[in-house]
Design a protein around this motif. Structure first.
Motif, mmCIF file in Angstrom:
data_model
loop_
_atom_site.group_PDB
_atom_site.id
_atom_site.type_symbol
_atom_site.label_atom_id
_atom_site.label_comp_id
_atom_site.label_asym_id
_atom_site.label_seq_id
_atom_site.Cartn_x
_atom_site.Cartn_y
_atom_site.Cartn_z
ATOM 1 N N THR A 289 0.866 -1.168 0.000
ATOM 2 C CA THR A 289 0.000 0.000 0.000
ATOM 3 C C THR A 289 0.907 1.224 0.000
ATOM 4 O O THR A 289 1.697 1.426 0.940
ATOM 5 C CB THR A 289 -0.905 0.051 1.238
ATOM 6 N N LEU A 290 0.835 2.024 -1.090
ATOM 7 C CA LEU A 290 1.657 3.224 -1.181
ATOM 8 C C LEU A 290 0.845 4.414 -0.696
ATOM 9 O O LEU A 290 -0.290 4.638 -1.142
ATOM 10 C CB LEU A 290 2.114 3.448 -2.625
ATOM 11 N N ASN A 291 1.438 5.181 0.191
ATOM 12 C CA ASN A 291 0.706 6.273 0.827
ATOM 13 C C ASN A 291 1.582 7.523 0.867
ATOM 14 O O ASN A 291 2.044 7.952 1.935
ATOM 15 C CB ASN A 291 0.297 5.849 2.232
ATOM 16 N N PRO A 292 1.796 8.161 -0.299
ATOM 17 C CA PRO A 292 2.613 9.381 -0.319
ATOM 18 C C PRO A 292 1.885 10.538 0.353
ATOM 19 O O PRO A 292 0.704 10.778 0.086
ATOM 20 C CB PRO A 292 2.830 9.643 -1.812
ATOM 21 N N LYS A 293 2.581 11.266 1.197
ATOM 22 C CA LYS A 293 1.958 12.329 1.983
ATOM 23 C C LYS A 293 2.306 13.734 1.501
ATOM 24 O O LYS A 293 1.744 14.713 1.987
ATOM 25 C CB LYS A 293 2.407 12.206 3.445
ATOM 26 N N GLY A 294 3.241 13.842 0.582
ATOM 27 C CA GLY A 294 3.630 15.167 0.124
ATOM 28 C C GLY A 294 4.478 15.881 1.158
ATOM 29 O O GLY A 294 5.313 15.274 1.843
ATOM 30 N N GLU A 295 4.252 17.221 1.286
ATOM 31 C CA GLU A 295 5.035 18.028 2.227
ATOM 32 C C GLU A 295 4.674 17.678 3.673
ATOM 33 O O GLU A 295 3.501 17.584 4.020
ATOM 34 C CB GLU A 295 4.784 19.509 1.966
ATOM 35 N N ASP A 296 5.709 17.557 4.453
ATOM 36 C CA ASP A 296 5.504 17.092 5.833
ATOM 37 C C ASP A 296 5.581 18.260 6.810
ATOM 38 O O ASP A 296 6.589 18.483 7.482
ATOM 39 C CB ASP A 296 6.562 16.032 6.167
ATOM 40 N N TRP A 297 4.464 19.024 6.888
ATOM 41 C CA TRP A 297 4.420 20.164 7.803
ATOM 42 C C TRP A 297 4.408 19.713 9.266
ATOM 43 O O TRP A 297 5.069 20.331 10.110
ATOM 44 C CB TRP A 297 3.197 21.032 7.525
ATOM 45 N N ASP A 298 3.668 18.669 9.560
ATOM 46 C CA ASP A 298 3.652 18.176 10.944
ATOM 47 C C ASP A 298 5.027 17.710 11.375
ATOM 48 O O ASP A 298 5.461 17.962 12.508
ATOM 49 C CB ASP A 298 2.649 17.017 11.085
ATOM 50 N N GLY A 299 5.701 17.027 10.464
ATOM 51 C CA GLY A 299 7.060 16.578 10.782
ATOM 52 C C GLY A 299 7.994 17.749 11.026
ATOM 53 O O GLY A 299 8.858 17.690 11.910
ATOM 54 N N PHE A 300 7.810 18.820 10.231
ATOM 55 C CA PHE A 300 8.639 20.012 10.412
ATOM 56 C C PHE A 300 8.469 20.579 11.825
ATOM 57 O O PHE A 300 9.448 20.896 12.515
ATOM 58 C CB PHE A 300 8.264 21.058 9.361
ATOM 59 N N LYS A 301 7.216 20.723 12.273
ATOM 60 C CA LYS A 301 6.957 21.256 13.615
ATOM 61 C C LYS A 301 7.588 20.364 14.681
ATOM 62 O O LYS A 301 8.205 20.863 15.642
ATOM 63 C CB LYS A 301 5.453 21.362 13.852
ATOM 64 N N ASN A 302 7.450 19.071 14.527
ATOM 65 C CA ASN A 302 7.988 18.150 15.531
ATOM 66 C C ASN A 302 9.502 18.222 15.594
ATOM 67 O O ASN A 302 10.092 18.218 16.686
ATOM 68 C CB ASN A 302 7.552 16.707 15.207
ATOM 69 N N GLU A 303 10.131 18.268 14.428
ATOM 70 C CA GLU A 303 11.588 18.309 14.406
ATOM 71 C C GLU A 303 12.127 19.620 14.973
ATOM 72 O O GLU A 303 13.146 19.639 15.671
ATOM 73 C CB GLU A 303 12.104 18.104 12.977
ATOM 74 N N VAL A 304 11.442 20.736 14.676
ATOM 75 C CA VAL A 304 11.850 22.023 15.250
ATOM 76 C C VAL A 304 11.715 21.990 16.764
ATOM 77 O O VAL A 304 12.580 22.473 17.500
ATOM 78 C CB VAL A 304 11.019 23.179 14.651
ATOM 79 N N ASN A 305 10.636 21.442 17.240
ATOM 80 C CA ASN A 305 10.414 21.353 18.685
ATOM 81 C C ASN A 305 11.492 20.534 19.395
ATOM 82 O O ASN A 305 11.792 20.766 20.558
ATOM 83 C CB ASN A 305 9.041 20.740 18.967
ATOM 84 N N LYS A 306 12.064 19.583 18.676
ATOM 85 C CA LYS A 306 13.083 18.723 19.282
ATOM 86 C C LYS A 306 14.405 19.460 19.506
ATOM 87 O O LYS A 306 15.221 19.054 20.325
ATOM 88 C CB LYS A 306 13.352 17.499 18.399
ATOM 89 N N THR A 307 14.622 20.552 18.735
ATOM 90 C CA THR A 307 15.894 21.276 18.833
ATOM 91 C C THR A 307 15.925 22.157 20.069
ATOM 92 O O THR A 307 14.898 22.416 20.699
ATOM 93 C CB THR A 307 16.120 22.160 17.592
ATOM 94 N N ASN A 308 17.093 22.632 20.377
ATOM 95 C CA ASN A 308 17.268 23.546 21.512
ATOM 96 C C ASN A 308 17.475 24.986 21.059
ATOM 97 O O ASN A 308 17.910 25.830 21.843
ATOM 98 C CB ASN A 308 18.466 23.097 22.357
ATOM 99 N N HIS A 309 17.194 25.269 19.820
ATOM 100 C CA HIS A 309 17.462 26.603 19.285
ATOM 101 C C HIS A 309 16.599 27.643 19.984
ATOM 102 O O HIS A 309 15.402 27.437 20.225
ATOM 103 C CB HIS A 309 17.209 26.631 17.777
ATOM 104 N N GLU A 310 17.210 28.788 20.268
ATOM 105 C CA GLU A 310 16.534 29.829 21.035
ATOM 106 C C GLU A 310 15.372 30.462 20.289
ATOM 107 O O GLU A 310 14.440 31.000 20.889
ATOM 108 C CB GLU A 310 17.544 30.913 21.430
#
Length: 589
Positions: A289-310
């Motif tokens: 089952t192929l399930n392409p999601k396109g742009e990953d905005w949710d992933g972007f938010k999660n990855e930014v939240n993981k950083t310690n950037h001020e």
């Protein structure tokens, strides 16, 4: 209506006493109330005709009590105005014990005291007295002691002949077979799980590098699939789902297409590996089952939240304020130039595809579980060993398995509970009590409440407040049946029938008999095969209550064939009192 005739001769000389006793039959039992002449008091009779009727003869035991009811009638001018009569019915047990009922005091109009005044025109009175049942009361009779006084002087004391037999004790036939509950396992023969790997891509690319195919999660997944093809494997790989993404700094259409191409690349990789493994199922398109999601905005938010950037909160606020995707993509590109950490730490994590393989893990067969439980129980998890115990039909084998489960998993309440269940079924109530108490120390739930209540009931031999509380807290089918047993003990027969539901047990039939539902009781007994001797005995009682002599004799004969000890019980059972002198009844013994 039977009569007590107490006649005092008139106008006798001083201190002269004359006793006249007149006997009369009481219904069909030839019970008599003694007739006695009392002390001469002047020139008037002390007591004239006294009529009475014993409402229920023989007496009955219900809810642990015995009640005597007598309807009494003083005729006109039936009691001398100056005397007091203390009337006390007494139960004379066959073993010699004497158990008094409540004393009633009657007095004439001119007598001093607090008794019931018998006026000149007479008095009708309903006497009722209840006393706790004692074991000796199953055989005996009721007589009445009458003490006649004038002032403080006892003029005469009279003891009548028998006025009633006692006692029907059919409620004592109850079999405290409180139902206990075994705890179920949660064993599933086939369990479905997933295993996944992530394939990362370069910016703007759908090509899978050799480095990615050697990553640990990818190689581990492929090895797992390969091992599932071995003959001894209990793993069955069923399908694969591929979700693919693109980082959101590019154009929407390009990223959508890129995500689709990445999904196809991962599928191609897996198909190639499957061919080399000779995994035929994975060669088919339907496996994927192929399930392409396109742009990953949710992933972007999660990855930014993981950083310690001020400035990560500022970055996220800017994105949240921008709903237009084109403008948002532009903002991302601009921020990536300013914030280098986005390009290095965040965006690369979004250029990916995730391969999720779904597989079934097939557990041990029933035979395998039984063998392992006996030979190597420590290799089984708690659900497996509980399942193994449930498969054993022999109680000794079942107990052995559950005791092993208790040893290996002592903190799981079910292991102790099930040990207690088997011990209870084997008749070891003391052992069951210990095991159920152990389960109760670990968990408080409806099963444990019922089981502790059941053994407490059995140990006490009667219901207590704690037993009632435990059954109420359980509120299970079993606890409702057990509550029905308590209600039979309490004399609440209709309630017991409701509580026991559709159970076809001896105790249900007993409750139906005691509630007067003889036809329903017969049907219940016909459906019950657990207590053959007592089933026949209770049917004989139904015969006695419906005056069906054939039903009595046939069923008593069958009961005696199943259990000869019932002969001694039937000989004195007041249910059959009307047949004690019947030749066919006597011939049964």
């Amino acid at each position: 209506m039977s009569k007590i005739v107490l006649i005092l001769a008139r106008n006798f000389k001083k201190e002269t006493k004359k006793f006249i006793m007149k006997k009369m039959k009481i219904n069909t039992l030839r019970s008599i109330f003694a007739v006695a002449a009392l002390v001469v008091l002047g020139s008037c009779s002390v007591i004239q005709d006294l009529e009475y009727n014993v409402v229920e003869n023989p007496l009955q035991m219900h809810g642990g009590d015995v009640t005597l009811k007598v309807d009494v009638k003083f005729i006109e001018k039936g009691l001398n105005a100056k005397v007091v009569a203390e009337v006390t019915p007494i139960y004379f047990c066959a073993d010699g014990n004497e158990i008094p009922f409540q004393t009633e005091i009657f007095q004439g109009l001119k007598a001093a005291g607090n008794g019931k005044v018998v006026p000149k025109e007479g008095l009708s009175h309903s006497y009722s007295s209840t006393i706790p049942f004692q074991k000796c009361m199953s055989q005996g009779e009721v007589k009445v002691r009458i003490v006649v006084k004038k002032g403080t002087e006892v003029a005469e004391e009279i003891l009548t002949d028998k006025i009633a037999d006692g006692t029907v004790v059919t409620p004592l036939l109850i079999d405290l077979d409180d139902h206990v509950i075994i705890a179920e396992d949660e064993f599933k023969r086939v369990n479905t799980f997933t295993k996944n790997a992530v394939v990362n891509f370069s910016k703007g690319s759908n090509a899978i590098s050799g480095k990615e195919t050697r990553d640990e999660d990818v190689t581990e997944l492929l090895s797992f699939v390969k091992s599932s093809l071995e003959e001894s494997s209990r793993i069955q790989v069923k399908s694969a789902n591929i979700e693919s993404f693109a980082s959101p700094e590019g154009e929407v259409d390009l990223n959508t297409n890129l995500a689709e191409d990445r999904a196809k690349s991962v599928k191609s990789l897996f198909v190639g590996k499957a061919k080399r493994m000779k995994f035929d199922l994975a060669k088919e398109d339907g496996f994927y089952t192929l399930n392409p999601k396109g742009e990953d905005w949710d992933g972007f938010k999660n990855e930014v939240n993981k950083t310690n950037h001020e400035d990560k909160d500022l970055i996220l606020r800017v994105l949240q304020m921008t709903s237009d995707l084109t403008i948002r993509e532009k903002e991302i590109r601009n921020m990536a130039k300013t914030y280098k950490f986005l390009e290095k730490e965040v965006l690369p994590q979004l250029r990916r595809a995730q391969l999720v393989v779904t597989y079934d893990q097939v557990g041990y067969s029933d035979d395998e579980l039984k063998t392992l439980a006996m030979s190597n129980p420590d290799t089984l998890n708690v659900e497996e060993i509980l399942k193994a115990g449930s498969l054993e039909e022999n109680l000794n084998d079942k107990l052995r398995v559950y005791k092993e489960s208790q040893r290996i998993y002592p903190n799981d309440w079910r292991t102790s509970n099930n040990v207690g269940y088997v011990l209870y079924m084997m008749g070891d109530v003391a052992g069951a009590t210990e095991a159920f108490d152990k389960a109760a120390s670990i968990a408080d739930n409806p099963i444990v409440s019922n089981n502790v209540g059941a053994v407490t009931h059995r140990n006490e031999g009667k219901a207590t407040d704690r037993v009632n509380e435990l059954f109420a807290a359980s509120n299970t089918t079993e606890s409702k049946y057990n509550t029905g047993l308590v209600q039979v003990e309490d004399g609440k027969y209709e309630e017991a029938i409701t509580s026991m539901g559709d159970t076809k047990s001896f105790n249900m039939a007993l409750a139906q008999v005691l509630a007067g539902h003889n036809d329903e009781a017969s049907e219940t007994l016909d459906a019950n095969q657990d207590s053959p001797a007592m089933n026949y005995y209770l049917k004989a009682i139904i015969g006695a209550r419906t005056n069906n002599s054939e039903m009595i004799f046939d069923n008593l004969k069958s009961a005696f064939e199943k259990d000869a000890s019932l002969k001694e019980k039937a000989k004195v059972d007041r249910e059959f009192i009307l047949f004690f002198e019947n030749a066919d009844f006597i011939a049964l013994f």
